[in-house]
Write an enzyme that holds these catalytic residues in place. Structure first.
Site, short mmCIF file in Angstrom:
data_model
loop_
_atom_site.label_atom_id
_atom_site.label_comp_id
_atom_site.label_asym_id
_atom_site.label_seq_id
_atom_site.Cartn_x
_atom_site.Cartn_y
_atom_site.Cartn_z
N LYS A 243 0.87 -1.17 0.00
CA LYS A 243 0.00 0.00 0.00
C LYS A 243 0.90 1.22 0.00
CE LYS A 243 -3.86 -1.98 2.44
NZ LYS A 243 -4.70 -1.81 3.62
N HIS B 8 1.34 6.79 2.67
CA HIS B 8 0.53 8.00 2.52
C HIS B 8 0.85 9.03 3.59
CE1 HIS B 8 -2.11 6.91 5.75
NE2 HIS B 8 -2.41 5.77 5.18
N HIS C 66 1.13 8.18 7.20
CA HIS C 66 2.38 7.51 7.54
C HIS C 66 3.52 8.51 7.64
CE1 HIS C 66 0.25 3.79 6.10
NE2 HIS C 66 0.66 3.48 7.30
N1 ARG Z 1 0.50 -0.81 9.82
C1 ARG Z 1 -0.44 -0.10 10.62
C2 ARG Z 1 -1.12 0.99 9.79
O1 ARG Z 1 -0.57 1.46 8.83
C3 ARG Z 1 0.18 0.55 11.81
C4 ARG Z 1 0.89 -0.39 12.73
C5 ARG Z 1 0.99 0.19 14.08
N2 ARG Z 1 1.81 -0.55 14.99
C6 ARG Z 1 1.43 -1.59 15.70
N3 ARG Z 1 2.28 -2.16 16.52
N4 ARG Z 1 0.20 -2.06 15.65
O2 ARG Z 1 -2.20 1.42 10.16
#
Ligand code: ARG
Length: 577
Positions: A126, A129, A132
């Site tokens: 993905k 964005h 992030h």
């Molecule tokens: N990959 C997830 C997202 O983009 C965020 C991960 C956050 N970290 C975790 N330990 N859950 O929404």
């Protein structure tokens, strides 16, 4: 020099009370006219068996003796008001800042206490964005701030490289994938087929079922699924690495969600052994009624693991591997409930260190009229955004460049524009409290006169330019004697010094609240105060040689503080712009 401490020690010498206790009571008065510091004598009344005003009067007459940093001490009612000697104050602050250099505000208090900062954590396949971008920039700064206070920091990227969406991608790639496009622009191609999957799945319900089956096959380690998943992951990582390089970010640990899938059975066993696991509508859950939270699902009804179970496994891994003092998750506020559940499950399972896990949330990023959602396919790609910003910044730099900088080569202009843009974007994310939503605006972000990255960067470059001119004339900050430095008693000099003096405190407050903006404010304040000083006073053509040496030293101290401050925000300063 720590003036508060010095005052506490003077008081201690006169009263025989411990300096530590006294120091806690030394305050900064709300108004300037009441001095730089104040001390209420009321708590001393009992021990000294005297009325507070009498204590204050008696101490006031003796305290300033032999303390050259004090101009005078006044007794007002039960209070002692301390007025620092301006010149000594400014001179001491500048000398201390020069001695500290890039370590201004740094300490070793965190030695031996490992802090994990998890940030960025984008999802494979993905786009990276703008949301992030927020965690990436915020997390980078939080990690740097802890490092500045001596904490060993582990930067973790909990990649979203697992989950049912990979079942969808595997199905979609089999049907509509384009090999050449995948190699050319992997994330774009993966996003295209992901969007296509959702469009098609509206009419063809079997697609979802097939995707679930493929994800289970992946979890079981089936070779074809594994191979595709690995390709998607590797190609995506290459793209993320480009963004990280551009922002000067590196991680110590890239274990994504997939890494924990093998560890889930152990988590399930552990929760079951503690009697925490219950069945609910076919799923395995931990009830959190007492905590006032909805149940945390650990295994779905089809036995597939989910996001939360991987986070529980990851927290256990982090404790085992790093024995952390603090485990910080820099993740958007919409996931606050998820983290409360995960931490609550850990606490229930008997891990006291669950209290050392901290969710550092942040607000949304909004554009005037665009919405951010991967599924709809309308995302802001960070790289596109940066490219657009570089073009705009370049225009501004070409327009703004002062005559002295017209000798910048084309290559230098390109490099400067790149750094200014990245800095402008980073600064924008760290300008206000992290819970506040951000409305993205070019004009604001690139305003060279506002509270912006370019303004702070420009101020630094301006200071450097003064210093290099001075250097051409053979002058350097090191030439200033303590007597020279103590001659800076002007309002503008004092205002700069006060902000430099507060630098370390700003770093501390930023760390305590996991709020880099508290340092951003300090950096902005220093920049503003320095520009005022620069506009009102002459530096290189100061009235006499001593004052000139002192002001060069002040300029050098400001540059050091700005550079370190920007660096702690993740921003690379440029020498000229
Ligand atoms: N990959 C997830 C997202 O983009 C965020 C991960 C956050 N970290 C975790 N330990 N859950 O929404």
């Amino acid at each position: 020099m720590d003036f508060r401490r010095a005052i506490a020690e003077l008081l201690s010498a006169r009263t025989g009370l411990p300096a530590d206790t006294l120091e806690a009571s030394v305050e900064v008065p709300p108004q300037f006219e009441l001095g730089d510091y104040a001390f209420p004598c009321f708590p001393l009344a009992k021990t000294l068996r005297k009325a507070p005003p009498a204590i204050a009067a008696e101490l006031a007459s003796k305290l300033a003796e032999g303390a050259p940093f004090l101009d005078r001490v006044q007794a007002v009612g039960g209070y002692l008001n301390f007025f620092l000697d301006r010149g000594v104050f400014v001179g001491t602050v500048v000398a201390d800042a020069l001695a500290a250099g890039p370590r201004i505000g740094a300490t070793e208090e965190g030695a031996g206490k490992t802090v994990i900062v998890e940030f960025s954590s984008p999802n494979i396949a993905k786009p990276f964005h703008i949301g992030h971008a927020f965690t990436t920039i915020l997390g980078q700064s939080v990690a740097k701030l802890y490092t500045h206070l001596g904490y060993p920091v582990v930067r973790m990227n909990h990649l979203g490289d697992y989950g049912t969406q990979f079942g969808k991608l595997i199905v979609a790639y089999g049907r509509w994938g384009d090999e050449a496009a995948l190699l050319e622009a992997p994330i774009r191609e993966l996003l295209r087929i992901y969007v296509k999957f959702h469009d098609e799945a509206k009419a063809d319900l079997a697609l979802e079922t097939e995707a679930r089956a493929r994800f289970l096959a992946l979890e079981e380690g089936n070779a074809p699924e594994m191979a595709l998943w690995k390709r998607f992951r590797d190609l995506s990582l290459l793209e993320f690495a480009r963004v990280y390089d551009r922002m000067g970010i590196a991680f110590d640990n890239y274990n994504g969600e997939s890494y924990y899938s093998d560890r889930i059975p152990a988590v399930v066993d552990l929760l079951r052994a503690k009697g925490l696991l219950e069945e609910s509508e076919g799923a395995q859950v931990v009830k959190l009624d007492e905590e006032g939270l909805p149940p945390c699902i650990v295994l779905k009804s089809d036995g597939a693991t989910i996001y939360a179970s991987r986070d529980i496994a990851s927290a256990l891994y982090r404790k085992e591997t790093y024995g952390f003092y603090k485990n910080i998750y820099v993740v958007g506020t919409p996931q606050a409930l998820h983290f409360r559940q995960v931490f609550a499950v850990l606490k229930k399972a008997g891990f006291a260190w669950a209290d050392d896990c901290v969710h550092v949330g942040f607000g949304l990023v909004k554009f005037a009229d665009r919405k951010l959602s991967t599924r709809a396919g309308e995302v802001i790609f960070l790289d596109e955004l940066l490219a657009e910003s570089v073009a705009k910044t370049r225009e501004i730099i070409d327009r703004n460049a002062e005559p002295r900088d017209t000798d910048m080569s084309e290559q230098e202009r390109v490099e400067v524009a790149e750094k200014v843009v990245i800095g402008a974007v980073q600064y924008m994310f760290l300008r206000n409290g992290r819970d506040r939503d951000i409305v993205f605006s070019w004009e604001e972000m690139l305003d060279f006169d506002g509270a912006t990255g370019p303004y702070a960067m420009y101020t630094y470059a301006r200071g450097r330019s003064v210093l290099s001119k001075g250097a051409l004339e053979g002058a350097s900050a090191a030439d200033a004697t303590p007597e020279d430095l103590a001659r800076m008693g002007g309002d503008d000099e004092a205002a700069v010094a006060r902000l430099l003096y507060g630098f370390g405190d700003a770093v501390h407050r930023a760390v305590e609240a996991n709020e880099p903006f508290l340092l951003t404010r300090q950096v902005a304040g220093i920049a503003r105060a320095f520009n005022k000083f620069y506009n009102n006073e002459s530096i290189l053509s100061a009235p006499d040689a001593g004052l000139r040496r002192a002001r060069i030293a002040l300029t050098e101290a400001v540059c050091t503080a700005l550079k370190t401050g920007l660096d702690l925000l993740g921003i690379a300063a440029v020498e000229r712009m």
